[in-house]
Scaffold this motif. Structure first.
Motif, PDB file in Angstrom:
ATOM      1  N   ASN A  56      82.534 132.410 102.881  1.00 32.13           N
ATOM      2  CA  ASN A  56      83.357 133.093 103.889  1.00 32.13           C
ATOM      3  C   ASN A  56      82.980 132.755 105.323  1.00 32.13           C
ATOM      4  N   ASN A  57      81.729 132.338 105.522  1.00 36.22           N
ATOM      5  CA  ASN A  57      81.254 132.090 106.885  1.00 36.22           C
ATOM      6  C   ASN A  57      80.860 130.647 107.163  1.00 36.22           C
ATOM      7  N   VAL A  58      81.086 129.755 106.205  1.00 42.08           N
ATOM      8  CA  VAL A  58      80.719 128.347 106.364  1.00 42.08           C
ATOM      9  C   VAL A  58      81.858 127.473 105.844  1.00 42.08           C
ATOM     10  N   ALA A  59      82.196 126.436 106.612  1.00 43.51           N
ATOM     11  CA  ALA A  59      83.300 125.563 106.207  1.00 43.51           C
ATOM     12  C   ALA A  59      83.026 124.127 106.632  1.00 43.51           C
ATOM     13  N   VAL A  60      83.608 123.190 105.878  1.00 42.39           N
ATOM     14  CA  VAL A  60      83.582 121.778 106.258  1.00 42.39           C
ATOM     15  C   VAL A  60      84.818 121.515 107.099  1.00 42.39           C
ATOM     16  N   CYS A  61      84.610 120.964 108.304  1.00 39.77           N
ATOM     17  CA  CYS A  61      85.718 120.765 109.246  1.00 39.77           C
ATOM     18  C   CYS A  61      85.791 119.321 109.698  1.00 39.77           C
ATOM     19  N   LEU A  62      86.893 119.000 110.377  1.00 44.93           N
ATOM     20  CA  LEU A  62      87.061 117.719 111.067  1.00 44.93           C
ATOM     21  C   LEU A  62      87.239 118.003 112.552  1.00 44.93           C
ATOM     22  N   ALA A  71      80.624 123.816 109.948  1.00 47.82           N
ATOM     23  CA  ALA A  71      80.751 124.874 110.950  1.00 47.82           C
ATOM     24  C   ALA A  71      80.361 126.218 110.362  1.00 47.82           C
ATOM     25  N   PHE A  72      79.647 127.019 111.176  1.00 46.90           N
ATOM     26  CA  PHE A  72      79.260 128.376 110.806  1.00 46.90           C
ATOM     27  C   PHE A  72      79.946 129.349 111.756  1.00 46.90           C
ATOM     28  N   GLY A  73      80.491 130.417 111.208  1.00 44.47           N
ATOM     29  CA  GLY A  73      81.130 131.433 112.028  1.00 44.47           C
ATOM     30  C   GLY A  73      81.646 132.554 111.134  1.00 44.47           C
ATOM     31  N   LYS A  74      81.596 133.761 111.621  1.00 42.44           N
ATOM     32  CA  LYS A  74      81.969 134.915 110.808  1.00 42.44           C
ATOM     33  C   LYS A  74      83.440 134.815 110.386  1.00 42.44           C
ATOM     34  N   GLY A  75      83.671 134.747 109.072  1.00 42.94           N
ATOM     35  CA  GLY A  75      85.022 134.748 108.517  1.00 42.94           C
ATOM     36  C   GLY A  75      85.789 133.446 108.611  1.00 42.94           C
ATOM     37  N   ILE A  76      85.155 132.344 109.080  1.00 46.38           N
ATOM     38  CA  ILE A  76      85.929 131.111 109.261  1.00 46.38           C
ATOM     39  C   ILE A  76      86.314 130.468 107.931  1.00 46.38           C
ATOM     40  N   GLY A  77      85.617 130.825 106.844  1.00 46.44           N
ATOM     41  CA  GLY A  77      85.937 130.245 105.544  1.00 46.44           C
ATOM     42  C   GLY A  77      86.710 131.191 104.642  1.00 46.44           C
ATOM     43  N   LYS A  79      90.093 132.011 104.761  1.00 47.68           N
ATOM     44  CA  LYS A  79      91.438 131.558 104.400  1.00 47.68           C
ATOM     45  C   LYS A  79      91.373 130.332 103.482  1.00 47.68           C
ATOM     46  N   LYS A  80      92.497 130.044 102.870  1.00 48.25           N
ATOM     47  CA  LYS A  80      92.583 128.871 102.014  1.00 48.25           C
ATOM     48  C   LYS A  80      92.795 127.626 102.870  1.00 48.25           C
ATOM     49  N   ALA A  81      91.969 126.591 102.663  1.00 45.10           N
ATOM     50  CA  ALA A  81      92.078 125.341 103.421  1.00 45.10           C
ATOM     51  C   ALA A  81      93.298 124.545 102.940  1.00 45.10           C
ATOM     52  N   PRO A  82      93.864 123.690 103.846  1.00 47.50           N
ATOM     53  CA  PRO A  82      93.437 123.390 105.216  1.00 47.50           C
ATOM     54  C   PRO A  82      94.088 124.323 106.249  1.00 47.50           C
ATOM     55  N   TYR A  83      93.374 124.512 107.363  1.00 46.63           N
ATOM     56  CA  TYR A  83      93.896 125.288 108.485  1.00 46.63           C
ATOM     57  C   TYR A  83      93.018 125.004 109.697  1.00 46.63           C
ATOM     58  N   GLU A  84      93.440 125.461 110.864  1.00 43.70           N
ATOM     59  CA  GLU A  84      92.697 125.189 112.091  1.00 43.70           C
ATOM     60  C   GLU A  84      92.011 126.452 112.605  1.00 43.70           C
ATOM     61  N   ILE A  85      90.831 126.248 113.226  1.00 44.74           N
ATOM     62  CA  ILE A  85      90.101 127.348 113.844  1.00 44.74           C
ATOM     63  C   ILE A  85      89.735 126.937 115.275  1.00 44.74           C
ATOM     64  N   THR A  86      89.530 127.911 116.140  1.00 47.95           N
ATOM     65  CA  THR A  86      89.138 127.628 117.521  1.00 47.95           C
ATOM     66  C   THR A  86      87.633 127.673 117.653  1.00 47.95           C
ATOM     67  N   LEU A  87      87.127 127.065 118.724  1.00 42.53           N
ATOM     68  CA  LEU A  87      85.680 127.063 118.958  1.00 42.53           C
ATOM     69  C   LEU A  87      85.133 128.465 119.174  1.00 42.53           C
ATOM     70  N   SER A  88      85.968 129.368 119.630  1.00 43.12           N
ATOM     71  CA  SER A  88      85.502 130.742 119.849  1.00 43.12           C
ATOM     72  C   SER A  88      85.123 131.417 118.536  1.00 43.12           C
ATOM     73  N   GLN A  89      85.593 130.873 117.406  1.00 42.27           N
ATOM     74  CA  GLN A  89      85.256 131.435 116.104  1.00 42.27           C
ATOM     75  C   GLN A  89      83.958 130.851 115.538  1.00 42.27           C
ATOM     76  N   ILE A  90      83.422 129.817 116.204  1.00 40.84           N
ATOM     77  CA  ILE A  90      82.283 129.068 115.664  1.00 40.84           C
ATOM     78  C   ILE A  90      80.991 129.460 116.356  1.00 40.84           C
ATOM     79  N   ASP A  91      79.968 129.747 115.570  1.00 37.70           N
ATOM     80  CA  ASP A  91      78.640 130.056 116.109  1.00 37.70           C
ATOM     81  C   ASP A  91      77.815 128.791 116.324  1.00 37.70           C
ATOM     82  N   ARG A  92      77.848 127.883 115.346  1.00 36.59           N
ATOM     83  CA  ARG A  92      77.095 126.637 115.448  1.00 36.59           C
ATOM     84  C   ARG A  92      77.689 125.599 114.507  1.00 36.59           C
TER      85      ARG A  92
END
Length: 322
Positions: A56-62, A71-77, A79-92
């Motif tokens: 739920n909090n870790v995803a492989v991104c491009l 990418a690590f961020g609360k809740g970024i993983g 949703k069902k891939a593929p989809y886009e996330i903003t940098l504000s959602q990413i911790d590291r």
């Protein structure tokens, strides 16, 4: 004493004539601005494309260059891939991870990942040191292993605990804090031997970080002085030669005793004057290197120190220069 590299261009003597060779190593981006662990900054896109969820909090991104990034961020993983996330959602983020580290992420529980990150952050602040990205994976794997052993009723003692407490007081205090923090956040009471084990991980990481930093300093110092010699003598030095290896070894020892570079012996000063008179080209190069050392190490080297360098330079030019 590590050299303080003041890279200011000196137009009068052309000592720092070469452009700074910067290698940006993408490793771990933190949401504290544009800081990237490993050096430098990079323009990152406004969003990233998630191509696979690890949890739920870790995803492989491009990223915008189609480079794969973890990418690590609360809740970024969630949703069902593929989809886009903003940098504000990413911790590291982590770039260029080897496959076995990515596979490890599939095996590690989210809670262990989170608690280990908090321990690494605490350690970085407490020890005043930034650790490389691999350290987090190593410590995370160890903590998970310790928890699994505890669940199986296996307690592994650490016979070095007393020595660690005596020789590495701060690291041991950090290990003890980590054990308490794990109990507080996860309701898991690890044996006190784990405080020593966690402390050892920090001790090893500190030593590796310091060694890497020292190697970088030595390589940069040797490269800059070699550039001065090649430019001033109009030659190309064979960096694979035995003579150059001896020269670099001399520079390593010069750096290690940088605080004593101003000390001299009178008989060697006389020899320095004699060499300068007989080899005016070497005198000019020696003066440029002297000014470089003053700019980087903030100490004026004695004439005998420059004499030793001139002897090495003469050998390089005679045997290896093109």
């Amino acid at each position: 004493m590590r050299p303080a590299y003041d890279r200011k261009q000196n137009s009068s003597d052309g000592i720092l004539h070469a452009a700074v060779k910067a290698v940006i190593r993408l490793s771990c981006y933190q949401k504290t601005g544009s800081q990237i662990w490993g050096g430098g900054t990079e323009n990152l896109r406004v969003d990233m494309k998630v191509i696979r969820n690890i949890n739920n909090n870790v995803a492989v991104c491009l990223d915008d260059n189609n480079h794969e990034v973890i990418a690590f961020g609360k809740g970024i993983g969630f949703k069902k891939a593929p989809y886009e996330i903003t940098l504000s959602q990413i911790d590291r983020t982590y770039y260029n991870l080897e496959p076995h580290y990515i596979a490890l992420l599939d095996e590690l529980p989210e809670g262990v990942m989170d608690i280990t990150w908090e321990i690494v952050q605490k350690g970085s602040s407490y020890l005043k040191m930034e650790f490389n990205t691999i350290f987090w994976f190593s410590l995370c794997d160890h903590i998970n292993y310790a928890i699994e052993n505890l669940k199986k009723g296996l307690v592994v003692s650490n016979p070095m605990t007393n020595e660690i407490r005596h020789l590495y007081e701060k690291e041991m205090q950090l290990g003890e804090w980590a054990v308490r923090h794990i109990e507080k956040k996860m309701s898991i009471r690890l044996p006190q031997s784990e405080a020593g084990n966690i402390a050892l991980h920090f001790i090893n990481a500190e030593q590796q970080t310091k060694q890497a930093s020292e190697r970088d300093d030595i390589e940069r110092f040797a490269d800059d002085i070699t550039d001065i010699i090649e430019s001033g003598m109009d030659i190309i030095i064979d960096r694979n030669s035995f003579s150059y290896s001896r020269f670099v070894t001399h520079l390593k020892f010069l750096l290690k005793r940088s605080e004593k570079l101003g000390e001299a012996e009178s008989e060697n000063v006389k020899l320095y004057e004699s060499v300068c008179k007989e080899f005016p080209e070497l005198k000019i190069i020696g003066e440029k290197i002297k000014q470089y050392i003053i700019a980087t190490l903030h100490i004026e080297p004695a004439k005998e120190e420059i004499l030793y360098l001139m002897i090495h330079i003469n050998r390089l030019c005679a045997r290896d220069g093109l």
